[in-house]
Design an enzyme around this catalytic site. Structure first.
Site, PDB file in Angstrom:
ATOM      1  N   SER A  19       7.470   5.088 -82.944  1.00  0.00           N
ATOM      2  CA  SER A  19       6.779   4.006 -83.633  1.00  0.00           C
ATOM      3  C   SER A  19       7.426   2.703 -83.145  1.00  0.00           C
ATOM      4  O   SER A  19       8.575   2.737 -82.697  1.00  0.00           O
ATOM      5  CB  SER A  19       6.904   4.140 -85.152  1.00  0.00           C
ATOM      6  N   TYR A  20       6.752   1.550 -83.121  1.00  0.00           N
ATOM      7  CA  TYR A  20       5.446   1.385 -83.698  1.00  0.00           C
ATOM      8  C   TYR A  20       4.594   0.604 -82.706  1.00  0.00           C
ATOM      9  O   TYR A  20       5.102   0.106 -81.698  1.00  0.00           O
ATOM     10  CB  TYR A  20       5.526   0.636 -85.046  1.00  0.00           C
ATOM     11  N   ASN A  65      15.687   7.609 -74.353  1.00  0.00           N
ATOM     12  CA  ASN A  65      14.455   7.433 -73.582  1.00  0.00           C
ATOM     13  C   ASN A  65      14.629   6.534 -72.357  1.00  0.00           C
ATOM     14  O   ASN A  65      13.661   6.010 -71.811  1.00  0.00           O
ATOM     15  CB  ASN A  65      13.329   6.901 -74.474  1.00  0.00           C
ATOM     16  N   HIS A  95      14.126   7.783 -81.066  1.00  0.00           N
ATOM     17  CA  HIS A  95      14.724   6.520 -81.506  1.00  0.00           C
ATOM     18  C   HIS A  95      14.975   6.628 -82.998  1.00  0.00           C
ATOM     19  O   HIS A  95      14.062   6.895 -83.787  1.00  0.00           O
ATOM     20  CB  HIS A  95      13.801   5.341 -81.162  1.00  0.00           C
ATOM     21  N   ALA A  96      16.236   6.400 -83.359  1.00  0.00           N
ATOM     22  CA  ALA A  96      16.720   6.769 -84.688  1.00  0.00           C
ATOM     23  C   ALA A  96      15.913   6.162 -85.830  1.00  0.00           C
ATOM     24  O   ALA A  96      15.679   6.800 -86.845  1.00  0.00           O
ATOM     25  CB  ALA A  96      18.188   6.348 -84.792  1.00  0.00           C
ATOM     26  N   ARG A  97      15.468   4.915 -85.655  1.00  0.00           N
ATOM     27  CA  ARG A  97      14.818   4.204 -86.761  1.00  0.00           C
ATOM     28  C   ARG A  97      13.342   4.555 -86.924  1.00  0.00           C
ATOM     29  O   ARG A  97      12.698   4.089 -87.853  1.00  0.00           O
ATOM     30  CB  ARG A  97      14.965   2.704 -86.514  1.00  0.00           C
ATOM     31  N   GLU A  98      12.808   5.387 -86.018  1.00  0.00           N
ATOM     32  CA  GLU A  98      11.363   5.663 -86.032  1.00  0.00           C
ATOM     33  C   GLU A  98      11.078   6.895 -86.885  1.00  0.00           C
ATOM     34  O   GLU A  98      10.541   7.906 -86.423  1.00  0.00           O
ATOM     35  CB  GLU A  98      10.877   5.765 -84.579  1.00  0.00           C
ATOM     36  N   ARG A 158      18.759   2.310 -83.060  1.00  0.00           N
ATOM     37  CA  ARG A 158      17.778   2.916 -82.147  1.00  0.00           C
ATOM     38  C   ARG A 158      18.368   4.047 -81.277  1.00  0.00           C
ATOM     39  O   ARG A 158      17.760   5.098 -81.098  1.00  0.00           O
ATOM     40  CB  ARG A 158      17.253   1.811 -81.225  1.00  0.00           C
ATOM     41  N   GLU A 214       2.766   5.944 -79.993  1.00  0.00           N
ATOM     42  CA  GLU A 214       3.431   4.974 -80.878  1.00  0.00           C
ATOM     43  C   GLU A 214       2.597   4.902 -82.153  1.00  0.00           C
ATOM     44  O   GLU A 214       1.437   4.480 -82.118  1.00  0.00           O
ATOM     45  CB  GLU A 214       3.483   3.584 -80.226  1.00  0.00           C
TER      46      GLU A 214
END
Ligand code: 0X9
Ligand code: ZN
Length: 425
Positions: free
Chosen positions: A314-315, A257, A182-185, A240, A389
């Site tokens: 995350s998270y 995912n 997920h891109a923002r994690e 995401r 996570e």
């Protein structure tokens, strides 16, 4: 940049070097946005209905108890007038994104030198992650090589590093990590990089680390969603999904995912609406990223097999094991997985007191279909297939935007957890 890095950059294609905002899109700053965690008391639909009148951004995937949203400045008063039971995650999301330090420059190292630990003091641009891995590999070239797992929708190579110990290349079962699906994690990339870094730099001096790397071959793919990751740096920090477009659809992106070809056809844990954050795609495994990852996974399965897979996210501070697609199912080795997860959580806690909740992913968090862990368990035949996570929980402050000062502590506690797990598993 060393020559080997330059060659790897060429292999990755011109897009790997691009840092500009895509044409026609300006960067979203989130200035003045306030992020909240809203209690849902098992009725998220009622809360969503109330919030739907505002132009709030869903900030994380909700579970039964809460949902997280980012509210634009002009809507904060209206949001507060709803009198929902809510706590604040970010007073000013834009200010926290700015404070995150976004990206620092990485100069690289001279030939065969080990990159500095200062790498873990800041977040970095995608191209710098490529350089960092190339530098790390070059410094330990007798027990590592760069690997690739296919190509993203926009043409970036999904790269990684393969590490081995005294048995030689490819002689042992795989420990297999994915970062930043997920891109923002972003923190997930830093954590797997820290584990790779420590395995290599401590192999010669630490008997526990030597024993682990002599027992397993590691395959560490730090950014399995490169297009999404780049987009979070150029345009939208909260993106995401991948960046796949499909004919006839105006919304962009498939959730990697939710696209794995196992139980993908079920309807309870993914969306068929291309505009949703959990969009599953049009067919099982039809995203370019999933195609590459499936082929890579099957390669590991068919060579020495997969001992442990971890999809790092995350998270929320969870350790999750199968299954995602059915909340009544537990894995065959449930007792063993539970005790290993409990031991890992206990070891993580020793460093800074950070607590992790563990259990089967559907019953512990929520249902997901077409997810990596179910695929790795049931098709990849990994003995242990987990999702971790990372920080924070969201019950205090913070979400995806984790201050750079927390990179090292987050990585250190996970490294401790993995050393326990890999010695005990
Ligand atoms: O929804 C996901 O893909 C993961 N959470 S995240 O907030 N990082 O997007 C959770 C995947 C674990 N699987 C299940 N909970 N079933
Ligand atoms: Zn995630």
């Amino acid at each position: 940049m060393k020559l080997s890095t330059a060659i790897f950059q060429i292999l990755l294609g011109p897009l790997a070097l691009a840092g500009a905002v895509p044409k026609g899109e300006s960067k979203i700053t989130y200035g003045g946005y306030k992020a909240f965690r809203v209690a849902t008391h098992n009725n998220p639909a009622a809360i969503k209905e109330k919030i739907s009148k505002l132009s709030a951004v869903t900030y994380n995937i909700d579970n039964r108890e809460h949902l997280d949203v980012a509210v634009p400045p002009q809507e904060i008063a209206a949001f507060e007038a709803l009198k929902l039971e809510a706590s604040v995650l970010h007073e000013d999301l834009g200010a926290d994104i700015a404070k995150e330090g976004t990206v620092a420059a990485y100069e690289g190292v001279s030939a065969q030198a080990v990159p500095s630990l200062t790498w873990f003091n800041a977040y970095h641009a995608y191209a710098d992650h490529v350089t960092f891995f190339s530098d790390l590999q070059a410094a330990f070239s007798n027990q590592s090589e760069l690997v690739t797992a296919g190509t993203s929708f926009e043409g970036r190579t999904i790269f990684g590093i393969h590490l081995w110990g005294s048995g030689g290349k490819g002689s042992k079962p795989a420990v297999y990590y994915h970062g930043t699906v997920h891109a923002r994690e972003w923190i997930s990339t830093k954590v797997v990089e820290y584990i790779a870094y420590n395995l290599l730099t401590q192999y010669g001096t630490n008997t526990t680390v030597k024993a682990i790397l002599d027992k397993y071959d590691f395959y560490i793919l730090p950014v399995v969603n490169p297009d999404g990751f780049v987009y979070t740096q150029t345009t939208n920090r909260l993106w995401r999904k991948n960046r796949q477009t499909r004919s006839g659809q105006s919304c962009v992106g498939t959730d990697i995912n939710r696209n794995w070809p196992y139980k993908w056809e079920l309807t309870n844990g993914a969306s068929t609406n291309a505009c949703d954050e959990t969009y599953k795609g049009l067919a099982a495994g039809d995203s370019p990223e999933n195609k590459g990852l499936v082929a890579f996974t099957l390669g590991l399965k068919n060579s020495k097999g997969i001992k442990l897979f971890i999809d790092w996210h995350s998270y929320g501070q969870y350790i999750l094991f199968p299954y995602g697609y059915d909340c009544s199912l537990k894995p065959a080795n449930y007792a063993l997985q539970s005790s290993l997860a409990a031991g890992t959580a206990a070891r993580i806690k020793l460093s800074y007191g950070t607590s992790f909740t563990y259990g089967p992913s559907c019953s512990t968090l929520y249902a997901t279909t077409g997810d990596s862990v179910d695929y790795l368990d049931s098709v990849g035949l990994a003995q242990y297939a987990w999702t971790i996570e990372l920080r924070p929980t969201g019950s205090g402050t913070g979400g995806f935007v984790l201050p750079a000062a927390q990179i090292l502590p987050t990585a250190i506690e996970q490294w401790e957890g993995q050393k326990y797990l890999l010695a005990a598993a």
